[in-house]
Design a protein around this motif. Sequence first.
Motif, PDB file in Angstrom:
ATOM      1  N   LYS A 118       0.810  -1.212   0.000  1.00 36.47           N
ATOM      2  CA  LYS A 118       0.000   0.000   0.000  1.00 36.47           C
ATOM      3  C   LYS A 118       0.847   1.266   0.000  1.00 36.47           C
ATOM      4  O   LYS A 118       1.757   1.418   0.788  1.00 36.47           O
ATOM      5  CB  LYS A 118      -0.920   0.005   1.227  1.00 36.47           C
ATOM      6  N   ASN A 119       0.526   2.161  -0.941  1.00 36.78           N
ATOM      7  CA  ASN A 119       1.136   3.483  -1.071  1.00 36.78           C
ATOM      8  C   ASN A 119       2.659   3.427  -1.235  1.00 36.78           C
ATOM      9  O   ASN A 119       3.416   3.936  -0.393  1.00 36.78           O
ATOM     10  CB  ASN A 119       0.774   4.372   0.123  1.00 36.78           C
ATOM     11  N   PRO A 120       3.154   2.841  -2.335  1.00 39.25           N
ATOM     12  CA  PRO A 120       4.595   2.859  -2.586  1.00 39.25           C
ATOM     13  C   PRO A 120       5.084   4.296  -2.727  1.00 39.25           C
ATOM     14  O   PRO A 120       4.522   5.077  -3.483  1.00 39.25           O
ATOM     15  CB  PRO A 120       4.742   2.085  -3.901  1.00 39.25           C
ATOM     16  N   ASP A 121       6.120   4.621  -1.982  1.00 39.80           N
ATOM     17  CA  ASP A 121       6.613   6.000  -1.912  1.00 39.80           C
ATOM     18  C   ASP A 121       7.953   6.108  -2.642  1.00 39.80           C
ATOM     19  O   ASP A 121       8.018   6.296  -3.838  1.00 39.80           O
ATOM     20  CB  ASP A 121       6.714   6.411  -0.451  1.00 39.80           C
ATOM     21  N   TRP A 122       9.051   5.984  -1.892  1.00 34.95           N
ATOM     22  CA  TRP A 122      10.376   6.029  -2.513  1.00 34.95           C
ATOM     23  C   TRP A 122      10.582   4.789  -3.385  1.00 34.95           C
ATOM     24  O   TRP A 122      10.107   3.695  -3.062  1.00 34.95           O
ATOM     25  CB  TRP A 122      11.457   6.088  -1.437  1.00 34.95           C
ATOM     26  N   ILE A 123      11.313   4.956  -4.487  1.00 35.46           N
ATOM     27  CA  ILE A 123      11.646   3.836  -5.354  1.00 35.46           C
ATOM     28  C   ILE A 123      13.083   4.008  -5.819  1.00 35.46           C
ATOM     29  O   ILE A 123      13.540   5.134  -6.052  1.00 35.46           O
ATOM     30  CB  ILE A 123      10.669   3.739  -6.551  1.00 35.46           C
ATOM     31  N   MET A 124      13.815   2.897  -5.908  1.00 36.11           N
ATOM     32  CA  MET A 124      15.214   2.984  -6.301  1.00 36.11           C
ATOM     33  C   MET A 124      15.655   1.708  -7.014  1.00 36.11           C
ATOM     34  O   MET A 124      15.012   0.659  -6.896  1.00 36.11           O
ATOM     35  CB  MET A 124      16.107   3.193  -5.075  1.00 36.11           C
ATOM     36  N   TYR A 125      16.763   1.823  -7.765  1.00 32.02           N
ATOM     37  CA  TYR A 125      17.422   0.655  -8.347  1.00 32.02           C
ATOM     38  C   TYR A 125      18.690   0.412  -7.554  1.00 32.02           C
ATOM     39  O   TYR A 125      19.517   1.314  -7.393  1.00 32.02           O
ATOM     40  CB  TYR A 125      17.763   0.897  -9.821  1.00 32.02           C
ATOM     41  N   ASP A 126      18.836  -0.798  -7.028  1.00 35.45           N
ATOM     42  CA  ASP A 126      20.030  -1.173  -6.285  1.00 35.45           C
ATOM     43  C   ASP A 126      20.970  -1.911  -7.228  1.00 35.45           C
ATOM     44  O   ASP A 126      20.660  -3.025  -7.676  1.00 35.45           O
ATOM     45  CB  ASP A 126      19.662  -2.056  -5.099  1.00 35.45           C
ATOM     46  N   ALA A 127      22.109  -1.282  -7.530  1.00 33.67           N
ATOM     47  CA  ALA A 127      23.048  -1.857  -8.501  1.00 33.67           C
ATOM     48  C   ALA A 127      23.676  -3.150  -8.021  1.00 33.67           C
ATOM     49  O   ALA A 127      24.045  -4.005  -8.835  1.00 33.67           O
ATOM     50  CB  ALA A 127      24.132  -0.832  -8.823  1.00 33.67           C
ATOM     51  N   PHE A 128      23.807  -3.318  -6.706  1.00 37.44           N
ATOM     52  CA  PHE A 128      24.436  -4.533  -6.176  1.00 37.44           C
ATOM     53  C   PHE A 128      23.558  -5.761  -6.434  1.00 37.44           C
ATOM     54  O   PHE A 128      24.020  -6.766  -6.963  1.00 37.44           O
ATOM     55  CB  PHE A 128      24.704  -4.383  -4.680  1.00 37.44           C
ATOM     56  N   SER A 129      22.302  -5.669  -6.055  1.00 38.54           N
ATOM     57  CA  SER A 129      21.391  -6.805  -6.215  1.00 38.54           C
ATOM     58  C   SER A 129      20.712  -6.833  -7.575  1.00 38.54           C
ATOM     59  O   SER A 129      20.073  -7.820  -7.933  1.00 38.54           O
ATOM     60  CB  SER A 129      20.327  -6.775  -5.119  1.00 38.54           C
ATOM     61  N   LYS A 130      20.844  -5.712  -8.306  1.00 42.52           N
ATOM     62  CA  LYS A 130      20.173  -5.555  -9.592  1.00 42.52           C
ATOM     63  C   LYS A 130      18.653  -5.705  -9.440  1.00 42.52           C
ATOM     64  O   LYS A 130      17.992  -6.373 -10.227  1.00 42.52           O
ATOM     65  CB  LYS A 130      20.715  -6.545 -10.628  1.00 42.52           C
ATOM     66  N   LYS A 131      18.126  -5.012  -8.421  1.00 39.44           N
ATOM     67  CA  LYS A 131      16.688  -5.064  -8.146  1.00 39.44           C
ATOM     68  C   LYS A 131      16.116  -3.662  -8.005  1.00 39.44           C
ATOM     69  O   LYS A 131      16.820  -2.703  -7.628  1.00 39.44           O
ATOM     70  CB  LYS A 131      16.420  -5.832  -6.848  1.00 39.44           C
ATOM     71  N   ILE A 132      14.837  -3.538  -8.293  1.00 43.16           N
ATOM     72  CA  ILE A 132      14.059  -2.324  -8.020  1.00 43.16           C
ATOM     73  C   ILE A 132      13.383  -2.525  -6.675  1.00 43.16           C
ATOM     74  O   ILE A 132      12.797  -3.581  -6.416  1.00 43.16           O
ATOM     75  CB  ILE A 132      12.997  -2.087  -9.116  1.00 43.16           C
ATOM     76  N   ILE A 133      13.461  -1.511  -5.810  1.00 48.12           N
ATOM     77  CA  ILE A 133      12.858  -1.616  -4.476  1.00 48.12           C
ATOM     78  C   ILE A 133      11.967  -0.404  -4.213  1.00 48.12           C
ATOM     79  O   ILE A 133      12.368   0.729  -4.474  1.00 48.12           O
ATOM     80  CB  ILE A 133      13.926  -1.716  -3.366  1.00 48.12           C
ATOM     81  N   THR A 134      10.777  -0.658  -3.696  1.00 49.43           N
ATOM     82  CA  THR A 134       9.903   0.434  -3.260  1.00 49.43           C
ATOM     83  C   THR A 134       9.742   0.377  -1.745  1.00 49.43           C
ATOM     84  O   THR A 134       9.745  -0.710  -1.151  1.00 49.43           O
ATOM     85  CB  THR A 134       8.487   0.350  -3.888  1.00 49.43           C
ATOM     86  N   SER A 135       9.615   1.549  -1.124  1.00 45.92           N
ATOM     87  CA  SER A 135       9.221   1.603   0.287  1.00 45.92           C
ATOM     88  C   SER A 135       7.717   1.829   0.307  1.00 45.92           C
ATOM     89  O   SER A 135       7.234   2.861  -0.156  1.00 45.92           O
ATOM     90  CB  SER A 135       9.953   2.728   1.020  1.00 45.92           C
TER      91      SER A 135
END
Length: 335
Positions: A118-135
Amino acid sequence: MKRSTFCLLALSLLTASVNAQSGYHLVKTIHIASPGGWDYPASDPGSNKLFLSHSSQVNIVDKTTGDSVGVITGTTGVHGIAFANAFGKGYTSNGRTNNVTVFDLKTHAMLGQVATGKNPDWIMYDAFSKKIITSDHSAGSLTVIDPATDKVVATIIVPGTLETIASDNAGKLFVNVEDKNEIVAVDIVKNEVIAHWSLGSAEGPTGLAIDTKTKRLFATCDKVMVVMDCTNGKIVAQVPIGDGCDGAAFDPATKTVFASNGEGTMTVVSEVSANEYKVTETVKTKKGARTITIDEKTHRLYLPTADYEPVPADAPKNTRAKMIPGSFQVLVYEK
């Protein structure tokens, strides 16, 4: 030459020299005439494009000219934008529809959508894991997406109201928990929480940046920036900042941290050493300029805001000023 003339010339040259080194200043204002609020801006490291979250769409402008180069629609309640350049894709966190929009970085065409908490706020690409992550701000979770498949591969429970995430580029993520006044450390390989670190007396952490070389986190809280050792959670410094901050940025080349304060200022903090920090400037911006991003190649800073109507004299206490429709803009600063 008369002495008085010489003195005037010397004063003029000195003034010119001081002005040339006057610090961070406004160099451009990019106007975008469309309605709606905003949240995080994002500078694409793989192009000359600046992406701006703007209500139900993302406006894309040329960072040099300010000209519009595209719009991404279908991003209701968009908060942030992330770039997986190795995959040729971009991602937006859509707070009101609880999902992420996937788009092509070249054509800006939508490629699909992925459900989140619910309500994804910050989003980033983590180069180490090669994943997209949302808070997931209201869900107390991080959603982990594999850009190779655009599938959710993990949901990491982090209880609380979540804000910005930072990565050490070595397998660990750090997320601000706004309502608990703490930073949570996450192992992105095992997809699990490994530590909870208190921010002491500081409250309401929102913006978060990191110096991966000194292993320092910079959490912008209510009128204070907390500097924390990201290896053990120890607070090493606290620096005063302006009111209403919702963003932080770090320039690794100049060892400078920035806090964008909604009151209408930007606090510039110099990293003298790993454990010593000092405010070097308080730059006037505009009311509402509470989020920020940096282009690490040009060192330019981008702060979105708008113009506001005056608050009526007879309005109740704490009444917010109304945004003037169509006045959305981005302030561009450099040194």
